[in-house]
Scaffold this motif. Structure first.
Motif, PDB file in Angstrom:
ATOM      1  N   TYR A 353      98.908   3.253  15.611  1.00  0.00           N
ATOM      2  CA  TYR A 353      99.050   4.642  15.167  1.00  0.00           C
ATOM      3  C   TYR A 353      98.983   4.784  13.646  1.00  0.00           C
ATOM      4  CZ  TYR A 353     104.065   3.317  14.665  1.00  0.00           C
ATOM      5  OH  TYR A 353     105.255   2.714  14.332  1.00  0.00           O
ATOM      6  N   LEU A 354      98.456   3.767  12.970  1.00  0.00           N
ATOM      7  CA  LEU A 354      98.358   3.823  11.506  1.00  0.00           C
ATOM      8  C   LEU A 354      96.913   3.942  11.031  1.00  0.00           C
ATOM      9  CD1 LEU A 354     100.851   1.141  10.137  1.00  0.00           C
ATOM     10  CD2 LEU A 354     101.221   3.591  10.427  1.00  0.00           C
ATOM     11  N   PHE A 355      96.776   4.404   9.792  1.00  0.00           N
ATOM     12  CA  PHE A 355      95.501   4.356   9.074  1.00  0.00           C
ATOM     13  C   PHE A 355      95.443   2.983   8.419  1.00  0.00           C
ATOM     14  CE2 PHE A 355      92.191   5.504   6.106  1.00  0.00           C
ATOM     15  CZ  PHE A 355      91.519   6.548   6.709  1.00  0.00           C
ATOM     16  N   ASN A 356      95.066   1.970   9.211  1.00  0.00           N
ATOM     17  CA  ASN A 356      95.235   0.567   8.820  1.00  0.00           C
ATOM     18  C   ASN A 356      94.404   0.159   7.609  1.00  0.00           C
ATOM     19  OD1 ASN A 356      96.992  -0.624  11.087  1.00  0.00           O
ATOM     20  ND2 ASN A 356      95.416   0.501  12.207  1.00  0.00           N
ATOM     21  N   THR A 357      93.254   0.791   7.422  1.00  0.00           N
ATOM     22  CA  THR A 357      92.396   0.445   6.283  1.00  0.00           C
ATOM     23  C   THR A 357      93.087   0.760   4.964  1.00  0.00           C
ATOM     24  OG1 THR A 357      90.431   0.897   7.615  1.00  0.00           O
ATOM     25  CG2 THR A 357      90.133   0.872   5.240  1.00  0.00           C
ATOM     26  N   THR A 358      94.026   1.675   4.993  1.00  0.00           N
ATOM     27  CA  THR A 358      94.688   2.306   3.848  1.00  0.00           C
ATOM     28  C   THR A 358      93.718   3.271   3.166  1.00  0.00           C
ATOM     29  OG1 THR A 358      94.175   0.710   2.083  1.00  0.00           O
ATOM     30  CG2 THR A 358      96.139   0.275   3.465  1.00  0.00           C
ATOM     31  N   ILE A 359      94.268   4.230   2.452  1.00  0.00           N
ATOM     32  CA  ILE A 359      93.434   5.254   1.814  1.00  0.00           C
ATOM     33  C   ILE A 359      92.564   4.627   0.730  1.00  0.00           C
ATOM     34  CG2 ILE A 359      93.492   7.386   0.475  1.00  0.00           C
ATOM     35  CD1 ILE A 359      96.153   8.024   1.938  1.00  0.00           C
ATOM     36  N   GLY A 426      76.421   0.088  23.041  1.00  0.00           N
ATOM     37  CA  GLY A 426      75.475  -0.354  22.017  1.00  0.00           C
ATOM     38  C   GLY A 426      74.243   0.507  21.917  1.00  0.00           C
ATOM     39  N   GLU A 427      74.304   1.719  22.464  1.00  0.00           N
ATOM     40  CA  GLU A 427      73.137   2.611  22.465  1.00  0.00           C
ATOM     41  C   GLU A 427      73.070   3.411  21.169  1.00  0.00           C
ATOM     42  OE1 GLU A 427      73.586   5.055  25.877  1.00  0.00           O
ATOM     43  OE2 GLU A 427      73.440   3.408  27.325  1.00  0.00           O
ATOM     44  N   GLY A 428      71.878   3.653  20.706  1.00  0.00           N
ATOM     45  CA  GLY A 428      71.670   4.506  19.544  1.00  0.00           C
ATOM     46  C   GLY A 428      71.599   3.747  18.233  1.00  0.00           C
ATOM     47  N   GLU A 429      71.045   4.436  17.247  1.00  0.00           N
ATOM     48  CA  GLU A 429      70.842   3.846  15.919  1.00  0.00           C
ATOM     49  C   GLU A 429      72.158   3.584  15.206  1.00  0.00           C
ATOM     50  OE1 GLU A 429      68.720   5.129  11.704  1.00  0.00           O
ATOM     51  OE2 GLU A 429      68.098   6.120  13.568  1.00  0.00           O
ATOM     52  N   PHE A 430      73.138   4.488  15.400  1.00  0.00           N
ATOM     53  CA  PHE A 430      74.392   4.317  14.676  1.00  0.00           C
ATOM     54  C   PHE A 430      75.198   3.138  15.211  1.00  0.00           C
ATOM     55  CE2 PHE A 430      78.614   5.266  13.029  1.00  0.00           C
ATOM     56  CZ  PHE A 430      78.296   5.623  11.715  1.00  0.00           C
ATOM     57  N   ALA A 431      75.046   2.824  16.486  1.00  0.00           N
ATOM     58  CA  ALA A 431      75.739   1.657  17.046  1.00  0.00           C
ATOM     59  C   ALA A 431      75.282   0.390  16.338  1.00  0.00           C
ATOM     60  CB  ALA A 431      75.470   1.563  18.546  1.00  0.00           C
ATOM     61  N   ALA A 432      73.991   0.318  16.028  1.00  0.00           N
ATOM     62  CA  ALA A 432      73.459  -0.837  15.312  1.00  0.00           C
ATOM     63  C   ALA A 432      74.000  -0.901  13.881  1.00  0.00           C
ATOM     64  CB  ALA A 432      71.926  -0.772  15.300  1.00  0.00           C
ATOM     65  N   LYS A 433      74.166   0.277  13.250  1.00  0.00           N
ATOM     66  CA  LYS A 433      74.708   0.316  11.890  1.00  0.00           C
ATOM     67  C   LYS A 433      76.159  -0.160  11.869  1.00  0.00           C
ATOM     68  CE  LYS A 433      71.748   4.076  10.197  1.00  0.00           C
ATOM     69  NZ  LYS A 433      71.704   5.470   9.693  1.00  0.00           N
ATOM     70  N   LEU A 434      76.951   0.263  12.862  1.00  0.00           N
ATOM     71  CA  LEU A 434      78.338  -0.181  12.943  1.00  0.00           C
ATOM     72  C   LEU A 434      78.412  -1.691  13.136  1.00  0.00           C
ATOM     73  CD1 LEU A 434      80.361   2.390  15.119  1.00  0.00           C
ATOM     74  CD2 LEU A 434      80.705   1.840  12.717  1.00  0.00           C
ATOM     75  N   LYS A 435      77.548  -2.188  14.007  1.00  0.00           N
ATOM     76  CA  LYS A 435      77.556  -3.617  14.321  1.00  0.00           C
ATOM     77  C   LYS A 435      77.131  -4.439  13.109  1.00  0.00           C
ATOM     78  CE  LYS A 435      78.062  -6.836  17.524  1.00  0.00           C
ATOM     79  NZ  LYS A 435      79.370  -7.102  18.152  1.00  0.00           N
ATOM     80  N   ALA A 436      76.207  -3.894  12.321  1.00  0.00           N
ATOM     81  CA  ALA A 436      75.687  -4.631  11.163  1.00  0.00           C
ATOM     82  C   ALA A 436      76.626  -4.570   9.967  1.00  0.00           C
ATOM     83  CB  ALA A 436      74.320  -4.073  10.774  1.00  0.00           C
ATOM     84  N   ALA A 437      77.542  -3.615   9.958  1.00  0.00           N
ATOM     85  CA  ALA A 437      78.443  -3.452   8.817  1.00  0.00           C
ATOM     86  C   ALA A 437      79.407  -4.634   8.712  1.00  0.00           C
ATOM     87  CB  ALA A 437      79.223  -2.147   8.953  1.00  0.00           C
ATOM     88  N   GLN A 438      79.730  -4.995   7.485  1.00  0.00           N
ATOM     89  CA  GLN A 438      80.685  -6.077   7.248  1.00  0.00           C
ATOM     90  C   GLN A 438      82.125  -5.595   7.378  1.00  0.00           C
ATOM     91  OE1 GLN A 438      79.733  -9.400   6.587  1.00  0.00           O
ATOM     92  NE2 GLN A 438      77.777  -8.513   7.255  1.00  0.00           N
ATOM     93  N   ARG A 439      82.359  -4.341   6.968  1.00  0.00           N
ATOM     94  CA  ARG A 439      83.705  -3.766   7.017  1.00  0.00           C
ATOM     95  C   ARG A 439      83.628  -2.338   7.561  1.00  0.00           C
ATOM     96  NH1 ARG A 439      83.186  -6.540   2.435  1.00  0.00           N
ATOM     97  NH2 ARG A 439      82.584  -4.675   1.289  1.00  0.00           N
ATOM     98  N   ASN A 476      91.173  -4.502   8.603  1.00  0.00           N
ATOM     99  CA  ASN A 476      91.450  -3.726   9.807  1.00  0.00           C
ATOM    100  C   ASN A 476      90.861  -2.341   9.612  1.00  0.00           C
ATOM    101  OD1 ASN A 476      92.465  -2.287  12.006  1.00  0.00           O
ATOM    102  ND2 ASN A 476      94.409  -3.394  12.003  1.00  0.00           N
ATOM    103  N   GLY A 477      89.777  -2.073  10.297  1.00  0.00           N
ATOM    104  CA  GLY A 477      89.070  -0.800  10.137  1.00  0.00           C
ATOM    105  C   GLY A 477      89.432   0.237  11.180  1.00  0.00           C
ATOM    106  N   PHE A 478      90.476  -0.027  12.005  1.00  0.00           N
ATOM    107  CA  PHE A 478      90.889   0.965  13.003  1.00  0.00           C
ATOM    108  C   PHE A 478      91.923   1.893  12.380  1.00  0.00           C
ATOM    109  CE2 PHE A 478      93.648   2.685  16.242  1.00  0.00           C
ATOM    110  CZ  PHE A 478      92.736   3.187  17.169  1.00  0.00           C
ATOM    111  N   ASN A 479      91.669   3.199  12.467  1.00  0.00           N
ATOM    112  CA  ASN A 479      92.537   4.159  11.787  1.00  0.00           C
ATOM    113  C   ASN A 479      92.836   5.384  12.650  1.00  0.00           C
ATOM    114  OD1 ASN A 479      92.398   2.901   8.948  1.00  0.00           O
ATOM    115  ND2 ASN A 479      90.243   3.162   9.489  1.00  0.00           N
ATOM    116  N   VAL A 480      94.079   5.785  12.629  1.00  0.00           N
ATOM    117  CA  VAL A 480      94.487   7.061  13.221  1.00  0.00           C
ATOM    118  C   VAL A 480      94.822   7.998  12.071  1.00  0.00           C
ATOM    119  CG1 VAL A 480      96.211   8.255  14.622  1.00  0.00           C
ATOM    120  CG2 VAL A 480      95.333   6.037  15.361  1.00  0.00           C
TER     121      VAL A 480
END
Length: 690
Positions: A353-359, A426-439, A476-480
């Motif tokens: 339930y946190l913004f884990n990445t921090t602001i 894994g469908e769509g162009e943006f799914a590939a961008k997310l997968k390719a991102a380092q963070r 940790n890139g998961f954020n609420v």
């Protein structure tokens, strides 16, 4: 790293640093008007002139990059003469109205005219006059005072992302304004007042109200949203006159939202200043504290805990929520909740339930997916940070939910859970961008979590985060993204239903059916109060809003500026607000009210001062020991497996300007609603823009 000499002192700085920044690093003051460290360099005021060896004339230090072996002198006769000349030119057309200017006492032009100007002027011609512009309910303009530093233009375009300001005409005829007459529609527009170095842009609601030397200043924390912006509260007598931003690079930098800044006029309206008890005739009547506590004790006496429910509001401080929980536990109450909006979040896994990445960590990310959130309305400061990262480049943004204007380019992926499921496959162009991102980052908003299937959406977002590598060693890139200042603190304290208890919806449903006979509202106004039925309602809060209208007993509390309080922002940062003014009348701090009530209920809580309450906070959750810091949170399982509803996500906030009892009582926020929200709706109906 180049080495240079400034006023006989050798210094080594990073390549690309300007001469002005190098001077600042040595503590040497260089005057400036157009330069601002968070804006692009304009180099047009020429006040920062310095002497550079072998240069034929003084150079503007703000736009001169340092070089190896450079020799700079900041206080030669030629520099002093040049600065005198620049100041003389600036004052040629500037009106001599300092006594009636709201910037007086805080004006860069005043300060620098004293330090670097002359005591006479050689200018005899008539001064020019410029027509004032209409920027809306928040910004007052006196454009004759404008010195054309262009800070406002650069802020609107670069930080706020609303490129509506610009300069028209040239030379002496130059004017700053909107090209087509319109109001300045941005949630960050109030910051223009802070960055304007003269009195051309001032606060319209604050105009002619006070002088800076009349005010007492207190450093505190904002409670209008879950960002936890650091603020300075300025008080005269017992009244909060204004709120200004306080520098905190990790949270709000030096900006605050318009609601944080201007909703404070609501602190003096519709206030609850004495206890009230509803009589036999059905009318609320003023009472003493003892009478109010006696009425509660009489109604609660002998009542089974299953027939009592408690709801904590969006601006409750951690201390009062702790005492509310412990008081309810002493009465055998399991039905307690801090999630007014019904968000399907549990308190078992903090990282869930946190913004884990921090602001501040947003600037390290290289892709972001927004699910059911509009950060521009829900957390304007976080939206500005996202825009800041976007302007650096290499930051694709994807949006699942309503189509919105975020002030930066983004890919619209769809309206609801189907688009989230497509990304999982894994469908769509943006799914590939997310997968390719380092963070990569994933931000889940309350628009996705307050639905009936919110727990399933949360689980799907967690699965996607793990799948694309958003959760890894050192990242940790998961954020609420929360919308309530009290929400994370409430979850940290476990203000969720115990075994067999009811959540907010269950409490309201039980009250409607007569199964819940007593409901305790701790500043809870964002509920459907019509469903309270015939329940005995105890409302503890500071404004006569929704909760107070349905109350049988009213206990007047203190607003966030009137008490010492602990708040935990959306990223899990524990911060302390300070008492800047006294609560009106008989109102008291919330934790003290609950402590006194516990004694009348023969369930006396063991706290006699705020320090003992705060020690207990740390015992309940060690995260409260990390004040002004983000405590690390372990990753784990959260959410619930299952199918998601096909219904599209909706925005959690429709009207940015009125989201709580304070902002609803604010005349300024009402004007903003009329000017911006209703104005936008009318434009949408007619199809006109501009």
């Amino acid at each position: 790293m180049p080495k240079l000499t400034i006023d006989g002192i050798e210094i080594e700085v990073e390549a690309g640093t300007s001469v002005l920044q190098a001077c600042e690093a040595l503590g040497i003051e260089v005057p400036r008007f157009c330069y601002h460290e968070r804006l692009s360099v304009a180099g047009n005021c020429r006040m920062c002139l310095v002497d550079m060896e072998r240069a034929p004339k003084p150079v503007a230090s703000c736009c001169m990059p340092v070089g190896e072996g450079m020799v700079i002198r900041t206080d030669t006769e030629r520099v002093r003469k040049a600065r005198n000349g620049v100041m003389e030119f600036l004052l040629i057309n500037h009106p001599l109205d300092c006594p009636i200017c709201d910037q007086g006492g805080e004006c860069d032009l005043q300060d620098q005219a004293v330090a670097y100007g002359k005591n006479t002027s050689r200018y005899d011609e008539n001064k020019r006059a410029v027509k004032n512009k209409e920027f809306g309910p928040l910004i007052k303009t006196v454009m004759t005072r404008c010195i054309h530093c262009t800070r406002c233009i650069r802020f609107a375009e670069e930080i706020a992302g609303v490129p509506v300001l610009g300069a028209t005409y040239r030379g002496e005829n130059m004017e700053v304004g909107t090209y087509v007459e319109k109001t300045l529609d941005s949630e960050l527009s109030g910051n223009l007042v802070d960055i304007c170095p003269v009195g051309a842009l001032t606060s319209k609601p604050y105009a002619f109200h006070a002088r800076p030397w009349e005010l007492r200043k207190f450093e505190s924390i904002d409670a209008m949203d879950a960002v936890g912006s650091n603020i300075r509260v300025d008080v005269r007598g017992g009244q909060v006159m204004r709120v200004l931003p306080r520098l905190n690079e990790a949270v709000n930098e030096e900006w605050i939202s318009d609601k944080t800044r201007h909703a404070v006029d609501g602190l003096m309206k519709r206030r609850l200043d004495k206890p009230y008890v509803r009589g036999a005739d059905g009318k609320l009547k003023a009472a003493s504290w003892d009478e109010a506590f006696a009425a509660i004790a009489k109604r609660v006496a002998g009542l089974d805990g299953s027939k009592i429910g408690a709801i904590a509001g969006n601006q409750a401080d951690a201390e009062s929520m702790l005492l509310l929980k412990e008081l309810m536990q002493s009465l055998g109450v399991a039905s307690i909740d801090c999630r007014q909006d019904g968000a399907k979040l549990d308190a078992t896994t903090r990282a869930g339930y946190l913004f884990n990445t921090t602001i501040a960590g947003i600037e390290q990310a290289d892709a972001v997916l927004l699910i059911g959130t509009n950060p521009r309305k829900e957390a304007a400061i976080i939206n500005a940070r996202l825009r800041k990262r976007w302007t650096m480049g290499g930051f694709p943004v994807g949006v699942i939910g309503p189509q919105i204007d975020l002030t930066y380019d983004h890919s619209y992926l769809g309206a609801g859970p189907q688009s989230l499921e497509a990304l999982l496959k894994g469908e769509g162009e943006f799914a590939a961008k997310l997968k390719a991102a380092q963070r990569p980052m994933i931000i889940v908003g309350m628009g996705a979590l307050t639905r009936a299937d919110g727990a399933q959406v949360l689980a799907a977002a967690r699965q996607l985060a793990e799948q694309v590598g958003a959760v890894a060693e050192g990242w940790n890139g998961f954020n609420v993204l929360h919308t309530a200042a009290a929400r994370v603190g409430g979850l940290d304290l476990g203000l969720v239903p115990a075994a067999g208890g009811r959540d907010v919806a269950g409490i309201l449903d039980g009250a409607d059916k007569g199964e819940v006979e007593v409901v305790y509202l701790l500043g809870a106004d964002e509920i459907d109060a019509s469903r309270l039925g015939k329940a005995f309602v105890i409302y503890q809060g500071h404004h006569g809003d929704v909760g107070a209208h349905h109350a049988d007993v009213i206990l007047p509390g203190a607003a966030y500026t009137e008490k010492e309080g602990t708040y935990v922002n959306t990223e899990g940062r524990v911060q302390r607000g300070r008492k800047a003014a006294f609560a009106p009348g008989d109102a008291r701090e919330d934790w003290a009210i609950l402590r006194a009530l516990s004694a009348h209920l023969a369930k006396t809580l063991p706290y006699d001062d705020l320090a003992s309450v705060r020690r207990r906070l740390v015992e309940v959750n060690p995260a409260f020991a990390h004040v002004d810091d983000v405590a690390p949170s372990a990753w784990g399982a959260f959410g619930a497996a299952g199918a998601m509803d096909a219904a599209p996500f909706v925005t959690a906030i429709d009207n940015f300007y009125q989201t709580c009892a304070i902002s609803r009582a604010s005349a300024t926020m009402a004007e903003c609603t009329e000017a911006f929200v209703k104005g936008r709706q009318e434009e949408g109906k007619t199809g006109t823009h501009g």
